[in-house]
Design an enzyme around this catalytic site. Structure first.
Site, PDB file in Angstrom:
ATOM      1  N   LYS A   1     -13.431  12.960  61.493  1.00 33.30           N
ATOM      2  CA  LYS A   1     -13.773  14.353  61.190  1.00 33.30           C
ATOM      3  C   LYS A   1     -15.002  14.744  61.999  1.00 33.30           C
ATOM      4  CE  LYS A   1     -14.597  17.480  57.235  1.00 33.30           C
ATOM      5  NZ  LYS A   1     -14.777  17.591  55.774  1.00 33.30           N
TER       6      LYS A   1
ATOM      7  N   SER B   1     -12.870  18.549  49.455  1.00 37.61           N
ATOM      8  CA  SER B   1     -12.500  18.610  50.872  1.00 37.61           C
ATOM      9  C   SER B   1     -11.719  17.420  51.415  1.00 37.61           C
ATOM     10  CB  SER B   1     -13.749  18.809  51.730  1.00 37.61           C
ATOM     11  OG  SER B   1     -14.144  20.160  51.699  1.00 37.61           O
TER      12      SER B   1
ATOM     13  N   SER C   1     -11.852  21.128  53.347  1.00 35.00           N
ATOM     14  CA  SER C   1     -12.273  21.311  54.715  1.00 35.00           C
ATOM     15  C   SER C   1     -11.768  20.252  55.688  1.00 35.00           C
ATOM     16  CB  SER C   1     -13.805  21.333  54.771  1.00 35.00           C
ATOM     17  OG  SER C   1     -14.329  20.041  54.515  1.00 35.00           O
TER      18      SER C   1
END
Lengths: 481, 95, 485
Positions: free
Chosen positions: C78, C179, C155
């Site tokens: 990420k 997330s 997210s």
């Protein structure tokens, strides 16, 4: 001190906030060096630079130094304390917030006794001490359009010490700053050098007619960097406010700065333009919890502080309060004194120290650490006077030689043959000689001009080149005249 | 509690964000909706409740006073939009 | 698309060990598939050179018989994890071109264990969002029914989408209010947010420091256990990481849940809960009952305040955490006449709408006169929510709930666009876990009638990820959810 106004007497109300840089090897929340004078941006960790994802870690030494200082201020040590963020944008604040302590500081209320010039003392109450990070130091005058940022100072540990509004005169504030500086230097927690910015002072000042109970709005003077300037700033600001009120003006809470060049305070901003700092608990640092044992261990390690030393010097070493106060202000001086006075009359050593010795340092522009005359040798010099080896007058000559050569006074006296003559037959011969050579004065003396005695003593000492023991000279003259 | 335009401007100022004058009403309206939505918290009885500061009740661990990081001005300045003589350079600070 | 990219981590490790394929072959296969799937926009940066260099090392270690625990496993990272010398932006314009000179603790642990970095994954800007539509690099397409242009959740949308589309063996994610779990649910993969303090936050760009935790998103429960093992552990550089021994997570997979008490919170079945989701929740309950677990009804009465508390606390911390992005030392700079103007210009251009919204809210709730009414109140409610869980865990060992009140929705969905609050309501089942600092996992349970994955959430006691792995493995085994091939 009261201000004498047209409308009557006015009282000064002043409190201080002092930022002391903590002595530690690494910064408070990062492991970069605190060294002063390194190359630009070399003492900077990714934490100090506010890089994304970086986290603070608390330096154990900074905690210890704060507790030590708290104990030195006879203050409450809080076993539970918290860190908070103080949010504002500034060139010198890479994170966009300062990590400080807000609601729960590490040190609570304490007290510092200040020594005033008239020999009295006064207790100043300490409100709190908290620890936080220092800001960077930028350069704004290198270019008309640009500022240059060096993060080396950013993140050095600071202790912010806040007093209650207990000062009633610039002198009291000055005495406090000197005392505080002395305490932190004794403790080794801050070097106290105001001119280098390792100790910085903010002063809040308001005035009110004597007898009025309410506090009036105050002016806060930022970043004053010497004791003298702090006193000047307070005096100027108090008088400015007096003039303002007496001409029908009103005060609003405001922030100003001190201009050393003119000795005046300059307005910066009104309170309503003050920043909204949005303090909240620092989520990157859990609460700091100290144990009784931890605090007690630090207490045991505390050195003797100036007040205790002063009392001891007065009670055990025969010093006056005044001498002891001056000698104890600086730990190096106190240590020097104690070494010199070992086995000697403390008062005599103190007189020499504060007289010829300090004069010599001043003349040569030296500090006590690099004095050519060592503590041992100063002690020996006093010893030579004490055991009548030399007179006080000869001692002054010996001291001059010592301050040039750094030599042992015993050796100087030996080599130069300065030993006092105590053999009364040798002195008697000189006395006889002087009497014989001055029949007129002898007659005058015997006819009642007794104040000529001193003149005879002087003549004998002169003839002996100062080596005759004055006491014996006196006795012989009394007998023979 | 209703947030007025003046407050929205002050919040933008504190945040260092610019809101165009013609957007201020829209932003303010949305802001108000959000604020009144979170105000449902007022229904919760929090008398005698301590605010939660540290979720695990952890106590702070301390770092040894050792110099580990430094002498890396090159890395510190690597991403700088402007740098001269090893300083970060920014538009002049005005007091 | 290659076959070897469909394998789980445990299968891949077998294959590498048995020399069925080399790490280099595997990595090349992934790189090829990544190229083929660029339409998903899951990666914002591919790092083929680094990947192949790491693969070479892995092959040498296998040849020498000294493979590390994750040797040769290609991961997606990420874009919120700082990776040394590899651009990291948290998918924000304000971090344009930022190349960290340091490595996050979590990624350095993974790489030290032999994992390979395929590239940086798309996400909502600074992890603020639940649909991945708030990325400066554009939205990610959910690999389920690509043609329908659905969001992958957020997210960690790029992470979940990449795992589902088999363009990484697994991925790292972060979870502040859901997330990891919500995108895992939307994409039919498995993700765990461990207990707060289990993983170091050092080197992860902070959104809300008291809520943020890293965790893995993977193809199955066991892979999550393998990855979390590597990612976990105390880090002196993060004062909020907890010095606790990390148990052997995989050893709990396959253990019985007989006698285990499963808590079912009444508050998670509100009026109007999507019937399909309710049915799948019941299916999960039934599976565990069949496996010998005991079902216990519990109450988490302050759940109704969780979203409001979260949307005060998270923006408050974010408003402060994001103050460092000012154009002075890194990232985007838009010049101005003086420093303050430069700050404002850079931040106004550099942050997206949702990030600005949250900075403003956070600034407001912390500002003078409002602190007590909002921030302090929310911190007190946070205590109430934590206490709810403490009480509940006296009656049960683990809690089972749905992960999200709905399945993946279309990119640009009108209802979601209407008001930010509509989007935030999707976090209703996940935020409490962050507020209480507990571990939570989402795993796929089945597909909706129109073919979209649903997830179930397991919430464990503090530092009891073991029970989650044990329970999740049972559900996974019985649910027989079919991953995308």
């Amino acid at each position: 001190m009261l201000l004498e106004g047209k409308t009557g007497k006015w009282e000064i109300i002043c409190g201080l906030e002092i930022h002391c840089q903590i002595i530690s090897k690494s910064k408070i929340f990062s492991s970069a060096s605190t060294h002063y004078g390194s190359d630009t941006n070399q003492n900077v960790s990714f934490v100090d630079a506010g890089m994304p994802g970086m986290l603070p870690t608390l330096n154990e030494e900074c905690v210890k130094q704060a507790v030590k200082t708290g104990l030195g201020l006879r203050a409450q040590i809080n076993k539970y304390s918290e860190f908070s963020r103080k949010n504002y944008f500034y060139a010198d604040l890479p994170q966009g917030y300062q990590i400080t302590q807000f609601v729960h500081p590490i040190v609570g209320e304490g007290v510092v006794t200040i020594d005033l010039d008239d020999g009295t003392t006064k207790d100043i109450r300490i409100e709190r001490l908290h620890i936080e990070q220092d800001a960077a130091k930028s350069i704004h005058d290198m270019s008309p359009t640009k500022s240059f940022i060096d993060l080396n100072r950013c993140g050095i540990g600071l202790m912010e010490i806040v007093t209650k509004p207990d000062f009633r005169s610039p002198e009291e504030a000055g005495a406090f700053l000197k005392k505080l500086r002395s305490i932190v230097r004794y403790l080794g927690t801050c070097d106290g050098n105001m001119n280098e910015g390792s100790m910085r002072c903010d002063a809040s000042i308001s005035i009110r007619p004597l007898g009025e109970k309410e506090l009036r709005p105050r002016a806060e003077i930022k970043n004053v960097n010497s004791v003298k300037f702090a006193m000047q700033a307070i005096e100027f600001e108090a008088k400015r406010q007096l003039e303002l009120y007496e001409n029908g003006g009103t005060m609003e809470q405001e922030t100003c700065r001190f201009d050393a060049a003119t000795g005046t305070t300059k307005f910066m901003r009104k309170k309503e333009f003050a920043n909204d700092y949005r303090y909240f608990p620092e989520p990157d640092l859990p609460p700091l919890v100290l144990t009784d044992e931890y605090i007690e261990n630090i207490r045991k390690e505390l050195p003797e502080l100036p007040d205790a030393k002063k009392t001891r010097f007065v009670e055990n070493m025969g010093l006056t309060k005044y001498d002891a106060t001056i000698i104890c202000e600086n730990k190096e001086v106190a240590d020097f004194f104690e070494k010199a006075a070992a086995g000697h009359d403390g008062k005599k050593v103190a007189n020499w120290l504060m007289g010829d010795f300090f004069a010599m340092l001043n003349r040569k522009n030296l500090t006590i650490e690099n004095s050519p005359v060592s503590a041992e040798n100063l002690g020996k010099l006093v010893g030579l006077i004490e055991n009548n080896t030399i007179s006080g007058k000869v001692a002054k000559d010996v001291f001059e030689i010592m301050s040039e050569t750094g030599e042992n006074p015993e050796k100087i006296v030996e080599e130069k043959g300065l030993k006092q003559v105590t053999d009364s037959s040798a002195i008697e011969a000189i006395v006889d000689q002087v009497i014989a050579a001055n029949p007129d004065n002898v007659t005058a003396f015997r006819n009642g001009k007794t104040n000529l005695k001193g003149w005879f003593v002087g003549q004998v000492l002169k003839e002996s080149k100062g080596k005759a023991n004055p006491q014996i000279v006196n006795e012989l003259l009394d007998k023979k005249l | 509690m209703s947030v007025d335009t003046q407050t929205v401007k002050k919040i933008a100022f504190l945040s260092h964000l610019k809101i165009d004058d013609d957007k201020i009403d829209t932003v303010g309206a949305e802001f108000n909706k959000i604020i009144s939505w979170v105000e449902q918290l007022n229904e919760a009885n929090t008398d005698n409740v301590e605010p939660l500061v540290s979720v695990n009740d952890t106590k702070l661990t301390l770092r040894k006073d050792e110099v580990v990081e430094g002498n890396q001005a090159d890395k510190i300045l690597k991403n700088a939009p402007a740098a001269e003589y090893d300083y970060f350079v920014v538009p002049k600070v005005v007091e | 698309m290659s076959d070897i990219t469909k394998l789980t981590i445990s299968q891949t490790l077998e294959g590498l060990k048995n020399k069925q394929f080399s790490a280099t072959e595997l990595t090349k296969a992934y790189l090829q598939d990544m190229e083929a799937k660029r339409n998903l926009n899951a990666y914002v940066l591919e790092t083929p050179e680094q990947a192949l260099a790491q693969a070479k090392v892995a092959d040498t270690n296998y040849a020498n018989g000294t493979p590390r625990t994750l040797e040769g496993i290609p991961l997606g990272i990420k874009d919120i994890f700082c990776t040394k010398d590899v651009r990291t932006t948290a998918c924000s314009h304000i971090l344009d071109g930022f190349v960290p000179q340091y490595e996050s603790t979590v990624t350095s642990k993974l790489f030290n264990d032999g994992a390979i970095c395929l590239g940086k994954l798309n996400m909502d800007e600074f992890a603020m969002g639940g649909s991945n539509e708030n990325s400066f690099y554009g939205p990610v397409v959910n690999p389920w029914h690509e043609e329908r242009n659905l969001v992958p959740g957020g997210s960690s949308g790029g992470s979940a989408a990449a795992v589902a589309a088999n363009i990484c063996a697994a991925a790292t994610g972060t979870d502040t209010g859901g997330s990891i779990r919500q995108p895992a649910a939307f994409c039919g993969v498995t993700g765990i947010k461990p207990t707060y303090g289990r993983c170091s936050r050092y080197g992860i760009m902070a959104f809300a420091s008291s809520l943020d935790q890293a965790g893995p998103i993977a193809k199955d429960v066991k892979d999550c256990a393998i990855l979390l093992q590597s990612m976990s552990g105390y880090d002196p550089k993060d004062s909020t990481s907890v010095n606790k021994e990390v148990p052997n997570f995989t050893s709990f997979i396959g253990q019985s849940v007989k006698g285990l008490k499963i808590g079912i919170p009444a508050e998670y079945r509100p009026q109007g809960l999507n019937q399909e989701i309710a049915d799948y929740w019941d299916k999960g309950i039934e599976i565990l009952k069949q496996a010998g677990a005991e079902i216990v009804n519990i109450s988490l009465p302050n759940t109704k305040y969780a979203l409001a508390a979260y949307y005060i606390i998270a923006p408050a911390e974010a408003s402060s955490n994001l103050a460092r992005y000012d154009g002075a030392r890194y990232g985007l700079r838009i010049d101005g006449k003086n420093l303050d103007e430069m700050y404002t210009n850079s931040r106004t251009s550099g942050f997206g709408a949702e990030v600005k919204r949250r900075i403003m809210i956070g600034t407001y709730v912390l500002s003078a006169g409002y602190y007590d009414a909002y921030y302090l109140k929310a911190q007190k409610v946070r205590r109430l929510i934590q206490n709810d869980f403490v009480e509940a865990f006296k009656k049960c060992d683990i809690i089972l709930t749905p992960t999200s009140p709905l399945a993946a929705f279309p990119i640009g969905d009108k209802t979601m666009r209407e008001s930010p609050i509509n989007m935030w309501l999707n976090d209703v089942f996940t935020v409490s876990v962050n507020l209480a600092g507990l571990p939570g996992m989402s795993l796929p349970i089945g597909l909706s009638k129109d073919g979209l994955p649903f997830g179930l959430q397991l919430i464990g006691r503090s530092f009891d990820e073991e029970t989650i792995f044990k329970t999740a493995a049972i559900i996974e085994q019985e649910a027989k959810f079919e991953r995308l091939k």
